[in-house]
Structure formats: C-alpha cells, structure tokens
Design a protein around this motif. Sequence first.
Motif, PDB file in Angstrom:
ATOM      1  N   ARG A 359       0.837  -1.202   0.000  1.00  0.00           N
ATOM      2  CA  ARG A 359       0.000   0.000   0.000  1.00  0.00           C
ATOM      3  C   ARG A 359       0.874   1.256   0.000  1.00  0.00           C
ATOM      4  NH1 ARG A 359      -5.585   1.311  -0.373  1.00  0.00           N
ATOM      5  NH2 ARG A 359      -6.025  -0.634   0.702  1.00  0.00           N
ATOM      6  N   ASP A 363       0.970   4.363  -2.666  1.00  0.00           N
ATOM      7  CA  ASP A 363       0.707   5.736  -2.227  1.00  0.00           C
ATOM      8  C   ASP A 363       1.866   6.678  -2.541  1.00  0.00           C
ATOM      9  OD1 ASP A 363      -1.723   4.895  -1.264  1.00  0.00           O
ATOM     10  OD2 ASP A 363      -1.065   4.715   0.819  1.00  0.00           O
ATOM     11  N   LYS A 372      -3.355   5.080  -9.157  1.00  0.00           N
ATOM     12  CA  LYS A 372      -3.234   4.597  -7.785  1.00  0.00           C
ATOM     13  C   LYS A 372      -4.530   3.950  -7.316  1.00  0.00           C
ATOM     14  CE  LYS A 372       0.221   7.992  -6.236  1.00  0.00           C
ATOM     15  NZ  LYS A 372       0.497   9.097  -5.299  1.00  0.00           N
ATOM     16  N   ARG A 376      -4.734   0.155  -6.024  1.00  0.00           N
ATOM     17  CA  ARG A 376      -5.231  -0.202  -4.681  1.00  0.00           C
ATOM     18  C   ARG A 376      -6.323  -1.259  -4.791  1.00  0.00           C
ATOM     19  NH1 ARG A 376      -5.570   5.579  -3.990  1.00  0.00           N
ATOM     20  NH2 ARG A 376      -3.665   6.386  -2.997  1.00  0.00           N
ATOM     21  N   GLU A 499      -2.147   2.996   5.837  1.00  0.00           N
ATOM     22  CA  GLU A 499      -1.575   3.980   4.921  1.00  0.00           C
ATOM     23  C   GLU A 499      -0.268   4.550   5.455  1.00  0.00           C
ATOM     24  OE1 GLU A 499      -5.539   5.904   2.884  1.00  0.00           O
ATOM     25  OE2 GLU A 499      -4.963   6.641   4.875  1.00  0.00           O
TER      26      GLU A 499
END
Length: 634
Positions: A359, A363, A372, A376, A499
Amino acid sequence: MSLSASPTADSASPQAILQEVFGYAAFRGQQQAIVEQVAGGGDALVLMPTGGGKSLCYQVPAIARHRQGHGVAIVVSPLIALMHDQVGALEEAGVHAAYLNSSLSSDEAQHVEREMMSGRLVLLYAAPERVTTLRFQAQLASLHERGLLSLFAIDEAHCVSQWGHDFREEYLQLSLLHERFPDVPRIALTATADDHTRADMIERLSLHDARVFISSFDRPNIRYTLVEKDNPRQQLLRFIRDEHAGEAGVVYCQSRRKVEETAEWLAGQGIPALPYHAGLDAGVRQRHQDRFLREDGLVMVATIAFGMGIDKPDVRFVAHLDLPKNIESYYQETGRAGRDGEPADAWLTYGLADVVNQRRMIDESPATDEFKRVQRGKLDALLALAEAHDCRRVRLLAYFGEASGPCGNCDNCLTPPRTWDGTEAARKLLSGIYRFWQHGQQRFGAGHLIDVLRGRQTDKVAQYGHQSLTTFGIGADLSETQWRAVLRQLIALGHVVAEGEYGTLGLTDSARAVLKGEVPIVLKEASEPPAARGRTARVGRSAAKTGAHEADMDTASLARFQALKRWRAEVAREHNLPAYVVFHDATLAELARRAPASPGDLEGISGVGMKKRDAYGEAILSVLAGADVSDKPN
C-alpha cells in the motif's frame, strides 16, 4: 520435406505442419481456430495461460505463410533467453529461425539480417526496442515491398498496458506496425490480462478488428497454498524439504537484498539455490539462468526480474516470500510451475507488513490518482484471495471473469479452515481505531493498536495516555497473532485501511455499519502450520515425485526412460540447449512405453516431427535396444 521445397496446398496446411514439424496429431483447445485466423491473414488477440501452447499459435501460421511465399514472420519478444530457446527448438524441428539481440557479434547480426532480407528465414525474434528503430523499420519496408513480410507476433502483449503487471514503455511504439503495414496480419499474445489490460492492449496496438480468443485461465495441476507468516524462512525450508526435495523451483522475494540473503541461507541448508535480480552483473544473471534451465533440481531465488518467458517445463513449485502487487502478477509468476502438466505447487506466505508495504509503494509512487486507485483495488483483490476461507481457484478465476466450482486442489479445499463469528472482535478493533482519533485526532499502526486492545502497559501507551481509553484491555482474550489475523481480514474486507510509511490505520465508510453491529463478520481462524502437515503432504505427493509420466511404467519401461533421459542430456550439452528443447519428458515416456523397434515405428510418437525423426531416429532406436533393465530411476 524441407521448408525450402516447393509449397503445396497440403504442405502449407496447419494440420500438416503440426504433424510434420512438431510431431503432434491434434491442436489443443482454441489453437486451431487461432492458427487458421492468422494463417488466413486476420488479426488475433490471444489470452492463454502459461503452458497452454501460445507459441504454436504464431509458429504454425508463420510456417504456413512462409510455404505460401509470404516470407518472414517477426516475433516481438522482450527476452533474450526466450529467443535463444525458441530459436533452438525451431531449428531442432527443421524450421529456419533466428534472433537479433545484444548477445550477437556484429558479424553474426549481419548474417541474420542477410537471411531475413533474402526471405529464407521463417521466423525472426527481436526485442521491441530493435523493431521500432529506423534501420529495422526500413528493412521491414523493403521486405513488405517485395511481399516477404508474413506476420507480426507480439508476445507478452500485456507489457503495452499501464494497467498490466509489467508495463514497458518500449511496447507503446508497436502501434506503428499497424500504421505502416496495415495488411500484414498481427497476433498479440499474453498469459494474463484483466478487463482494463485487455482494453488497453486493443487500443494501444490498434487491434479493434482482431478476433479475441480467451482460453480458460485454469491450471488444474497447480495446487494453491497461502499461509500466514511465522518465521517465513523456516516455513519455506520445511515446504521445500517435505514436498519438493531435489526438484526445481522459483522463490520470489521483493528486494534484491532479500534475494541474495535467502539464496545464501538456502544453500547453507543444503538446498542448491542461486540468486537472480537486476542488480547483478549481466554475465552472472545469464550464467545463473542457464544453469537453472539446464540443470536438474536448482532453486532460483529472484525478484520479478526473473521468469517471463522461461519455458522450463519441470518447475515443480513457485514460492512467494512476499506478497505480489496484484493477482495478475501472482498468476503470471505461479504459472511458471508445472508447464509439463504434472502436479506443481504455488505456495505463498504473507503477513500484515506485506499489505502495509504494498500500500505504501502505491501511495508514494509518482503515478496519477486514477492509476493509484486502480492499483489499490487490485491489491485489495489479492488480499481478499489471501484471506479467503473458500476455494482459492474459484476466486482466482473469477478475477479474470471465469466461473468455476470448488477445485479440490487448493489448501482451503483440501483442509477447510475453521471460521468463527468475529463480529464482536471486529467491533472492538474498529472501536480502538476510532478512539485513537477521538482522543487526539491521531492514527497509529497495528502494533500499538493491539497493545492497547490487549491492555499492555508500554512506554508508548503511557506517552499518549491510551491506558485511559475505554478500549484499553477489551481484547485481552485474543493473542497478538489472532488480532493480527482479525486486522488483516478487516483490511481485506475493506473496513480498514493501512496507509503511509508506518502503516497507520484508518476506518472506511463501511466500518460504520460494522461498529453498529449491522454487518455480521465471519473470520478465518488464525492458524499455525501443523507439524504433521509436511509428513502428510510428502506421502500424498510421493507419486507425483516419481513423475506422472513414470507412474504406470513397468521395470523395463522405466529402464528405457532413464536411458533416454541420459542420452537426451548428452545431446542437449552438445547443442548447448536445455534438455526439454530436444525432447520433452512426455515424448521420452511415450517412446519408453511403446519401445519402437524400427524407423517406421517412430511415426505417430507425439513430439517427434520429421526433422527430429531424421536427426535422432537411429540413436533413439539404439538407446532403446540397449537399455539395461537393471537401471534404477533417478
């Protein structure tokens, strides 16, 4: 009949070529329809799983069109190793083929170019960077003017798509083939492509009028196993020793450093292993790849820089020590196992850190927000596959739009995992994340969250005053391993996101319904690999270890089979080719069982075409006649 003989309608028919050149009695699946489409001058987009016979889909039309006087077929391939092996196999079968790449000297390259320009070559393999140069385009134009440009085959065509798992900018220029030579048929081939990638291939390669052929993505001989990380090196070692001792395999790692350390560690444990990654010297990479292709029982530890186009048929396992980027990558990489159709394993170990790392890489990439978002989504789909408690294969095939039923050959089918009502545990965990934000509008990672839920008095807990939260200690009934499993599954279900560099946790919109108790949550129990599993698997796979080709052989047939393998190894060394390029194990097995005693008896043996019959027939008959029944299987 040689390829230079005068063409006839019969000699140029796909069925005649399949039998005469390759020694096969019939096409498989959609091969015949694809071959007829391209041989007849039409375009095709082919999605066919690794090991499904993609190369025949352009090689047979190339031979057919060459015999009809159409000249040379250009095969666009990004891989030097694949070019070498395919050209070697074609020349062994009596087809005049060559490649142009950086491994050739100037004199060698000029010779190949002369053969190409004369029209004598049937197939020429070249990388996209070379195909799109002004010099090569001028040569193609000259061939085209003389009617000596038969077709374009674009292998690994998913590389043209930004949505694919191996995007390469040099592929983007291949649209000029259609622009400059619109009447030359094209066939684009790949083993994996989801809807985004398929649409991109059609658009970027101008294949709007091409027939699309989509074969089943199922590889029923591959057993899928995904396990939770718990000392992954030892898990890998146990897997190799218990189920694949002495067999060829590939171990994928995310970093170059991990590749080298894992290869060195395996070698220290008695497992012959070699490293492969883009940071190694080109000569070292080539030597390691050549050894892997030519020797038995080697394990290649590699980054994703290794594998595309590797045709070695007897890779018995592909293992992942890190989570791949998406399902396409996973499918492509695992598809390198079991190309010969015999039982093989796709084994993966993963943990929460893998999810956080993947992840974070998405990012922090410089890509667009739309790219992106799609990446994801692809990662989430892979995580859902990893955390599934139903059939892995059903989920894997559904990702590619293919419906199926439980396979009976994945870990979840063979040993169904226990599940439990995790609704309350999920609510506690989600509440813990929410309380962090409510307390100080801050986010924390998995380790600190689990410490708070389990009521651990750490320095960090004291620093932020989290011992005063209502969620402190409410999860003391579950272990850290269990909480990590709960968290992974909630991320897979889309209720939690991890994140940033430290994998800080946040809630999604769907978490609200779970917190309110409106959505029941069924979770898979966290499990440790049972110590007995390896013994059970080893017994269950003992027949496969012998090889499906040898399973029903009597003593005499086994002796002939072993004698043929020794002879093939000598021929392969003399020709500087992998053994399977000379003859596949399946062909040797059929020869061993049928024990032909005369040249005429060799006709109809699958994989023995006319050229190989002429070249090796007498030697094969001699080996079979002299095989010692006392020989033992390897």
